[in-house]
Design a protein around this motif. Structure first.
Motif, PDB file in Angstrom:
ATOM      1  N   THR A 164      32.625  19.652  24.707  1.00 65.02           N
ATOM      2  CA  THR A 164      34.082  18.986  26.026  1.00 65.02           C
ATOM      3  C   THR A 164      32.879  18.432  26.736  1.00 65.02           C
ATOM      4  O   THR A 164      32.126  17.969  26.965  1.00 65.02           O
ATOM      5  CB  THR A 164      34.203  20.690  26.595  1.00 65.02           C
ATOM      6  OG1 THR A 164      32.393  21.217  27.340  1.00 65.02           O
ATOM      7  CG2 THR A 164      34.480  21.975  25.693  1.00 65.02           C
ATOM      8  N   ALA A 165      34.178  17.836  27.229  1.00 68.56           N
ATOM      9  CA  ALA A 165      33.479  17.037  28.460  1.00 68.56           C
ATOM     10  C   ALA A 165      32.362  17.703  29.829  1.00 68.56           C
ATOM     11  O   ALA A 165      31.015  16.602  29.869  1.00 68.56           O
ATOM     12  CB  ALA A 165      34.895  16.778  29.581  1.00 68.56           C
ATOM     13  N   GLY A 166      32.124  18.951  29.555  1.00 71.47           N
ATOM     14  CA  GLY A 166      30.807  19.045  30.761  1.00 71.47           C
ATOM     15  C   GLY A 166      29.231  19.494  30.072  1.00 71.47           C
ATOM     16  O   GLY A 166      28.655  20.000  29.706  1.00 71.47           O
ATOM     17  N   GLY A 167      29.773  19.328  27.749  1.00 72.13           N
ATOM     18  CA  GLY A 167      28.991  18.953  27.214  1.00 72.13           C
ATOM     19  C   GLY A 167      28.889  20.933  26.312  1.00 72.13           C
ATOM     20  O   GLY A 167      27.705  20.840  25.784  1.00 72.13           O
ATOM     21  N   LYS A 168      30.349  21.420  26.347  1.00 72.81           N
ATOM     22  CA  LYS A 168      29.678  22.740  25.966  1.00 72.81           C
ATOM     23  C   LYS A 168      30.398  23.079  24.307  1.00 72.81           C
ATOM     24  O   LYS A 168      31.390  21.863  23.932  1.00 72.81           O
ATOM     25  CB  LYS A 168      30.636  23.714  26.768  1.00 72.81           C
ATOM     26  CG  LYS A 168      31.141  24.816  26.430  1.00 72.81           C
ATOM     27  CD  LYS A 168      32.578  26.065  26.935  1.00 72.81           C
ATOM     28  CE  LYS A 168      32.377  27.650  26.818  1.00 72.81           C
ATOM     29  NZ  LYS A 168      32.811  28.031  27.270  1.00 72.81           N
ATOM     30  N   THR A 169      29.675  23.466  23.812  1.00 75.85           N
ATOM     31  CA  THR A 169      30.510  24.029  22.121  1.00 75.85           C
ATOM     32  C   THR A 169      30.712  24.643  22.051  1.00 75.85           C
ATOM     33  O   THR A 169      31.100  25.303  22.909  1.00 75.85           O
ATOM     34  CB  THR A 169      28.420  24.400  21.865  1.00 75.85           C
ATOM     35  OG1 THR A 169      27.236  23.193  22.011  1.00 75.85           O
ATOM     36  CG2 THR A 169      28.995  24.261  20.431  1.00 75.85           C
ATOM     37  N   ILE A 170      32.114  24.574  21.186  1.00 72.88           N
ATOM     38  CA  ILE A 170      33.138  24.994  21.241  1.00 72.88           C
ATOM     39  C   ILE A 170      33.023  25.123  19.258  1.00 72.88           C
ATOM     40  O   ILE A 170      32.686  24.667  18.570  1.00 72.88           O
ATOM     41  CB  ILE A 170      34.235  24.291  20.825  1.00 72.88           C
ATOM     42  CG1 ILE A 170      34.643  22.769  21.053  1.00 72.88           C
ATOM     43  CG2 ILE A 170      34.460  24.392  22.764  1.00 72.88           C
ATOM     44  CD1 ILE A 170      35.795  22.354  21.184  1.00 72.88           C
ATOM     45  N   LYS A 212      39.043  23.235  26.502  1.00 76.98           N
ATOM     46  CA  LYS A 212      38.459  23.594  24.793  1.00 76.98           C
ATOM     47  C   LYS A 212      39.580  22.026  23.931  1.00 76.98           C
ATOM     48  O   LYS A 212      39.854  21.382  22.864  1.00 76.98           O
ATOM     49  CB  LYS A 212      38.981  24.633  23.834  1.00 76.98           C
ATOM     50  CG  LYS A 212      38.822  25.138  22.393  1.00 76.98           C
ATOM     51  CD  LYS A 212      39.183  26.149  22.038  1.00 76.98           C
ATOM     52  CE  LYS A 212      37.469  27.157  22.197  1.00 76.98           C
ATOM     53  NZ  LYS A 212      37.637  28.037  21.896  1.00 76.98           N
ATOM     54  N   LEU A 213      41.681  22.410  24.423  1.00 76.94           N
ATOM     55  CA  LEU A 213      42.152  21.927  24.108  1.00 76.94           C
ATOM     56  C   LEU A 213      42.010  19.860  23.951  1.00 76.94           C
ATOM     57  O   LEU A 213      42.375  19.272  23.237  1.00 76.94           O
ATOM     58  CB  LEU A 213      43.574  21.998  24.579  1.00 76.94           C
ATOM     59  CG  LEU A 213      44.043  23.883  24.275  1.00 76.94           C
ATOM     60  CD1 LEU A 213      45.021  24.004  24.145  1.00 76.94           C
ATOM     61  CD2 LEU A 213      44.368  23.473  22.742  1.00 76.94           C
ATOM     62  N   ASN A 214      41.835  19.582  25.278  1.00 78.49           N
ATOM     63  CA  ASN A 214      41.364  18.390  25.944  1.00 78.49           C
ATOM     64  C   ASN A 214      40.649  17.702  24.537  1.00 78.49           C
ATOM     65  O   ASN A 214      41.220  16.868  23.418  1.00 78.49           O
ATOM     66  CB  ASN A 214      40.919  19.313  27.836  1.00 78.49           C
ATOM     67  CG  ASN A 214      40.143  16.997  27.869  1.00 78.49           C
ATOM     68  OD1 ASN A 214      39.320  16.348  27.756  1.00 78.49           O
ATOM     69  ND2 ASN A 214      41.879  16.639  27.964  1.00 78.49           N
TER      70      ASN A 214
END
Length: 265
Positions: free
Chosen positions: A180-186, A220-222
Protein backbone atom coordinates in the motif's frame (compact mmCIF):
# COMPACT_ATOMS: atom_id res chain seq x y z
CA UNK A 1 -26.96 -23.92 -8.73
CA UNK A 2 -29.01 -26.55 -10.53
CA UNK A 3 -30.08 -28.28 -7.34
CA UNK A 4 -30.72 -24.94 -5.66
CA UNK A 5 -32.92 -23.87 -8.58
CA UNK A 6 -34.90 -27.10 -8.39
CA UNK A 7 -35.46 -26.51 -4.66
CA UNK A 8 -36.73 -23.00 -5.40
CA UNK A 9 -38.90 -24.36 -8.22
CA UNK A 10 -40.45 -26.96 -5.93
CA UNK A 11 -41.16 -24.29 -3.30
CA UNK A 12 -42.85 -22.11 -5.92
CA UNK A 13 -44.98 -25.06 -7.10
CA UNK A 14 -46.15 -25.59 -3.51
CA UNK A 15 -46.86 -21.86 -3.21
CA UNK A 16 -49.06 -21.89 -6.31
CA UNK A 17 -50.88 -25.01 -5.09
CA UNK A 18 -51.56 -23.29 -1.78
CA UNK A 19 -52.80 -20.23 -3.68
CA UNK A 20 -55.31 -22.39 -5.54
CA UNK A 21 -56.62 -23.91 -2.31
CA UNK A 22 -56.89 -20.51 -0.63
CA UNK A 23 -58.57 -18.85 -3.63
CA UNK A 24 -61.06 -21.71 -4.04
CA UNK A 25 -62.09 -21.47 -0.39
CA UNK A 26 -62.42 -17.70 -0.65
CA UNK A 27 -64.67 -17.97 -3.69
CA UNK A 28 -66.86 -20.61 -2.03
CA UNK A 29 -67.67 -18.12 0.73
CA UNK A 30 -67.95 -15.09 -1.55
CA UNK A 31 -71.28 -13.43 -2.35
CA UNK A 32 -72.77 -13.59 -5.81
CA UNK A 33 -72.35 -10.69 -8.19
CA UNK A 34 -69.68 -8.06 -8.68
CA UNK A 35 -68.69 -4.55 -7.70
CA UNK A 36 -69.18 -1.41 -9.73
CA UNK A 37 -68.27 2.19 -8.97
CA UNK A 38 -69.86 5.32 -10.39
CA UNK A 39 -68.24 8.73 -10.18
CA UNK A 40 -70.46 11.36 -8.61
CA UNK A 41 -69.91 15.07 -8.25
CA UNK A 42 -69.39 15.03 -4.51
CA UNK A 43 -68.76 11.37 -3.71
CA UNK A 44 -68.18 8.14 -5.60
CA UNK A 45 -70.88 5.51 -5.23
CA UNK A 46 -70.38 1.74 -5.06
CA UNK A 47 -72.93 -0.79 -6.32
CA UNK A 48 -73.42 -4.50 -5.84
CA UNK A 49 -74.30 -5.85 -9.28
CA UNK A 50 -76.39 -9.03 -9.48
CA UNK A 51 -77.31 -10.90 -12.65
CA UNK A 52 -80.13 -13.32 -13.38
CA UNK A 53 -79.21 -16.90 -14.16
CA UNK A 54 -79.28 -16.23 -17.91
CA UNK A 55 -77.07 -13.12 -17.35
CA UNK A 56 -79.65 -10.99 -19.12
CA UNK A 57 -81.10 -9.10 -16.21
CA UNK A 58 -79.02 -6.96 -13.90
CA UNK A 59 -79.86 -5.54 -10.52
CA UNK A 60 -77.76 -2.91 -8.79
CA UNK A 61 -77.85 -2.18 -5.07
CA UNK A 62 -76.15 0.89 -3.68
CA UNK A 63 -73.69 -0.35 -1.02
CA UNK A 64 -71.59 2.79 -0.60
CA UNK A 65 -72.10 2.72 3.16
CA UNK A 66 -71.62 -1.05 3.44
CA UNK A 67 -67.86 -1.38 3.65
CA UNK A 68 -68.05 -5.07 4.60
CA UNK A 69 -69.85 -5.92 1.35
CA UNK A 70 -67.47 -3.74 -0.66
CA UNK A 71 -64.56 -5.61 0.91
CA UNK A 72 -66.15 -9.00 0.22
CA UNK A 73 -66.67 -8.21 -3.46
CA UNK A 74 -63.15 -6.83 -3.74
CA UNK A 75 -61.67 -9.98 -2.18
CA UNK A 76 -63.85 -12.09 -4.48
CA UNK A 77 -62.43 -10.42 -7.57
CA UNK A 78 -58.89 -10.74 -6.26
CA UNK A 79 -59.58 -14.42 -5.54
CA UNK A 80 -60.79 -15.00 -9.09
CA UNK A 81 -57.59 -13.52 -10.50
CA UNK A 82 -55.47 -15.39 -7.97
CA UNK A 83 -57.11 -18.68 -8.93
CA UNK A 84 -56.69 -18.12 -12.66
CA UNK A 85 -53.07 -16.96 -12.51
CA UNK A 86 -52.08 -19.68 -10.01
CA UNK A 87 -53.52 -22.41 -12.21
CA UNK A 88 -51.64 -21.03 -15.22
CA UNK A 89 -48.43 -20.63 -13.21
CA UNK A 90 -48.72 -24.16 -11.86
CA UNK A 91 -48.98 -25.63 -15.35
CA UNK A 92 -45.94 -23.66 -16.52
CA UNK A 93 -43.87 -24.52 -13.43
CA UNK A 94 -44.65 -28.24 -13.64
CA UNK A 95 -43.71 -28.25 -17.32
CA UNK A 96 -40.44 -26.49 -16.48
CA UNK A 97 -39.73 -28.98 -13.69
CA UNK A 98 -40.23 -31.86 -16.13
CA UNK A 99 -37.92 -30.40 -18.77
CA UNK A 100 -35.29 -28.65 -16.67
CA UNK A 101 -31.87 -30.30 -16.59
CA UNK A 102 -29.44 -29.22 -13.87
CA UNK A 103 -26.09 -28.40 -15.48
CA UNK A 104 -23.93 -26.97 -12.71
CA UNK A 105 -20.37 -28.29 -12.67
CA UNK A 106 -20.73 -30.72 -9.79
CA UNK A 107 -23.92 -32.24 -11.24
CA UNK A 108 -22.26 -32.69 -14.64
CA UNK A 109 -19.20 -34.34 -13.09
CA UNK A 110 -21.42 -36.77 -11.16
CA UNK A 111 -23.05 -37.84 -14.42
CA UNK A 112 -19.75 -38.62 -16.17
CA UNK A 113 -17.98 -41.95 -16.42
CA UNK A 114 -15.79 -43.32 -13.64
CA UNK A 115 -12.60 -41.99 -15.27
CA UNK A 116 -13.80 -38.40 -15.11
CA UNK A 117 -15.24 -38.81 -11.64
CA UNK A 118 -11.97 -40.22 -10.29
CA UNK A 119 -10.04 -37.43 -11.99
CA UNK A 120 -12.22 -34.85 -10.28
CA UNK A 121 -11.76 -36.54 -6.88
CA UNK A 122 -8.01 -36.74 -7.42
CA UNK A 123 -7.75 -33.03 -8.16
CA UNK A 124 -9.66 -32.22 -4.99
CA UNK A 125 -7.62 -34.64 -2.88
CA UNK A 126 -4.38 -33.10 -4.13
CA UNK A 127 -5.29 -29.57 -3.22
CA UNK A 128 -7.27 -27.52 -5.67
CA UNK A 129 -6.99 -24.80 -3.04
CA UNK A 130 -3.62 -23.47 -1.88
CA UNK A 131 -3.00 -21.83 1.48
CA UNK A 132 -0.37 -19.32 2.51
CA UNK A 133 1.22 -21.17 5.41
CA UNK A 134 2.99 -18.00 6.52
CA UNK A 135 -0.32 -16.44 7.59
CA UNK A 136 -2.02 -19.60 8.84
CA UNK A 137 -2.89 -19.56 12.54
CA UNK A 138 -5.01 -22.29 14.23
CA UNK A 139 -6.61 -19.63 16.44
CA UNK A 140 -7.89 -17.54 13.51
CA UNK A 141 -8.20 -20.02 10.63
CA UNK A 142 -10.77 -22.23 12.30
CA UNK A 143 -12.97 -23.27 9.36
CA UNK A 144 -11.83 -26.11 7.11
CA UNK A 145 -12.97 -26.18 3.50
CA UNK A 146 -13.50 -29.19 1.23
CA UNK A 147 -10.10 -28.64 -0.37
CA UNK A 148 -8.35 -28.75 3.00
CA UNK A 149 -7.70 -25.00 3.19
CA UNK A 150 -8.41 -23.36 6.55
CA UNK A 151 -10.15 -19.98 6.33
CA UNK A 152 -11.22 -17.31 8.78
CA UNK A 153 -15.01 -17.21 8.32
CA UNK A 154 -18.01 -19.29 7.32
CA UNK A 155 -18.59 -16.95 4.40
CA UNK A 156 -15.12 -17.74 3.07
CA UNK A 157 -15.98 -21.44 3.45
CA UNK A 158 -18.93 -20.89 1.09
CA UNK A 159 -16.72 -19.17 -1.48
CA UNK A 160 -13.93 -21.76 -1.26
CA UNK A 161 -16.27 -24.75 -1.41
CA UNK A 162 -18.18 -23.33 -4.38
CA UNK A 163 -14.92 -22.71 -6.26
CA UNK A 164 -13.89 -26.26 -5.45
CA UNK A 165 -17.25 -27.66 -6.62
CA UNK A 166 -16.68 -26.01 -10.00
CA UNK A 167 -13.11 -27.29 -10.20
CA UNK A 168 -11.55 -23.82 -10.02
CA UNK A 169 -8.13 -23.68 -8.33
CA UNK A 170 -7.52 -20.75 -5.96
CA UNK A 171 -4.87 -19.30 -3.69
CA UNK A 172 -5.95 -18.20 -0.23
CA UNK A 173 -4.24 -15.19 1.35
CA UNK A 174 -1.26 -15.25 -1.00
CA UNK A 175 0.96 -12.19 -0.74
CA UNK A 176 0.13 -9.43 -3.23
CA UNK A 177 2.97 -8.19 -5.41
CA UNK A 178 2.76 -4.57 -4.26
CA UNK A 179 2.40 -2.78 -0.93
CA UNK A 180 0.00 0.00 0.00
CA UNK A 181 0.97 3.67 -0.13
CA UNK A 182 1.87 3.34 3.53
CA UNK A 183 4.14 0.37 2.86
CA UNK A 184 1.74 -2.26 4.21
CA UNK A 185 1.84 -5.79 2.81
CA UNK A 186 -1.58 -7.05 1.76
CA UNK A 187 -2.95 -10.55 1.29
CA UNK A 188 -6.02 -10.97 -0.96
CA UNK A 189 -8.66 -13.38 0.33
CA UNK A 190 -8.75 -15.37 -2.92
CA UNK A 191 -6.65 -15.23 -6.07
CA UNK A 192 -7.83 -17.21 -9.09
CA UNK A 193 -5.36 -17.81 -11.92
CA UNK A 194 -7.01 -18.00 -15.34
CA UNK A 195 -5.80 -20.28 -18.16
CA UNK A 196 -4.12 -17.33 -19.91
CA UNK A 197 -2.11 -16.56 -16.78
CA UNK A 198 -4.09 -13.48 -15.75
CA UNK A 199 -5.56 -13.29 -12.27
CA UNK A 200 -8.82 -12.43 -10.55
CA UNK A 201 -8.79 -11.13 -6.98
CA UNK A 202 -11.80 -11.85 -4.77
CA UNK A 203 -12.18 -9.97 -1.51
CA UNK A 204 -14.96 -10.83 0.92
CA UNK A 205 -15.70 -8.03 3.37
CA UNK A 206 -17.01 -9.08 6.73
CA UNK A 207 -16.51 -6.24 9.22
CA UNK A 208 -17.91 -3.19 7.47
CA UNK A 209 -19.47 -2.02 10.72
CA UNK A 210 -15.97 -1.09 11.96
CA UNK A 211 -14.50 2.15 10.60
CA UNK A 212 -10.91 0.96 11.07
CA UNK A 213 -11.68 -2.09 8.92
CA UNK A 214 -13.32 0.09 6.26
CA UNK A 215 -10.24 2.33 6.15
CA UNK A 216 -8.03 -0.73 5.72
CA UNK A 217 -10.24 -2.00 2.90
CA UNK A 218 -10.11 1.38 1.14
CA UNK A 219 -6.33 1.36 1.32
CA UNK A 220 -6.23 -2.15 -0.08
CA UNK A 221 -8.64 -1.33 -2.92
CA UNK A 222 -6.57 1.71 -3.85
CA UNK A 223 -3.51 -0.54 -4.15
CA UNK A 224 -5.40 -2.98 -6.35
CA UNK A 225 -6.61 -0.13 -8.55
CA UNK A 226 -3.13 1.25 -9.01
CA UNK A 227 -1.98 -2.21 -10.11
CA UNK A 228 -4.68 -2.75 -12.71
CA UNK A 229 -7.37 -4.57 -10.73
CA UNK A 230 -10.73 -3.01 -11.53
CA UNK A 231 -14.20 -3.85 -10.20
CA UNK A 232 -16.27 -5.62 -12.83
CA UNK A 233 -13.15 -6.71 -14.70
CA UNK A 234 -10.70 -8.67 -12.57
CA UNK A 235 -11.69 -7.67 -9.03
CA UNK A 236 -14.69 -9.17 -7.19
CA UNK A 237 -16.06 -7.74 -3.95
CA UNK A 238 -18.65 -9.46 -1.79
CA UNK A 239 -19.69 -8.89 1.81
CA UNK A 240 -21.78 -10.23 4.65
CA UNK A 241 -25.11 -8.55 5.31
CA UNK A 242 -25.73 -6.60 8.51
CA UNK A 243 -26.59 -9.87 10.27
CA UNK A 244 -23.28 -11.48 9.32
CA UNK A 245 -24.79 -13.78 6.70
CA UNK A 246 -23.58 -14.59 3.21
CA UNK A 247 -25.78 -15.79 0.32
CA UNK A 248 -24.52 -19.06 -1.19
CA UNK A 249 -26.82 -18.48 -4.17
CA UNK A 250 -25.20 -15.12 -4.94
CA UNK A 251 -21.73 -16.61 -4.60
CA UNK A 252 -22.68 -19.36 -7.06
CA UNK A 253 -24.08 -16.81 -9.51
CA UNK A 254 -20.92 -14.68 -9.36
CA UNK A 255 -18.76 -17.70 -10.16
CA UNK A 256 -20.98 -18.84 -13.01
CA UNK A 257 -21.24 -15.41 -14.63
CA UNK A 258 -17.84 -13.85 -13.92
CA UNK A 259 -15.36 -16.69 -13.59
CA UNK A 260 -16.50 -19.82 -15.43
CA UNK A 261 -16.63 -18.12 -18.86
CA UNK A 262 -13.02 -17.01 -18.40
CA UNK A 263 -12.02 -20.54 -17.36
CA UNK A 264 -13.28 -21.91 -20.67
CA UNK A 265 -16.13 -23.89 -19.09
Amino acid sequence: MGREFMRILEEEIREQENNIIMATRRLERAPEGSLRMRHRCKKDSYYWVLYSRDNQMRKENNITSDKDMIGSLLRKKAGEILLETSENNLKALKLLAERYVANDYSTIVQSLSESYGEANDMLHRNGIGYQNQYLYRPSTHVHETKSGVFVRSKSEVIIANTLTAYGIPFYYEERFGATTAGGKTIFPDFVIVLPDGSKIIWEHLGLLGKMSYCNSVAEKLNTYYENGYILGKNLILTSDDNYGNCSSRQIDEIIRTHILPLMGY
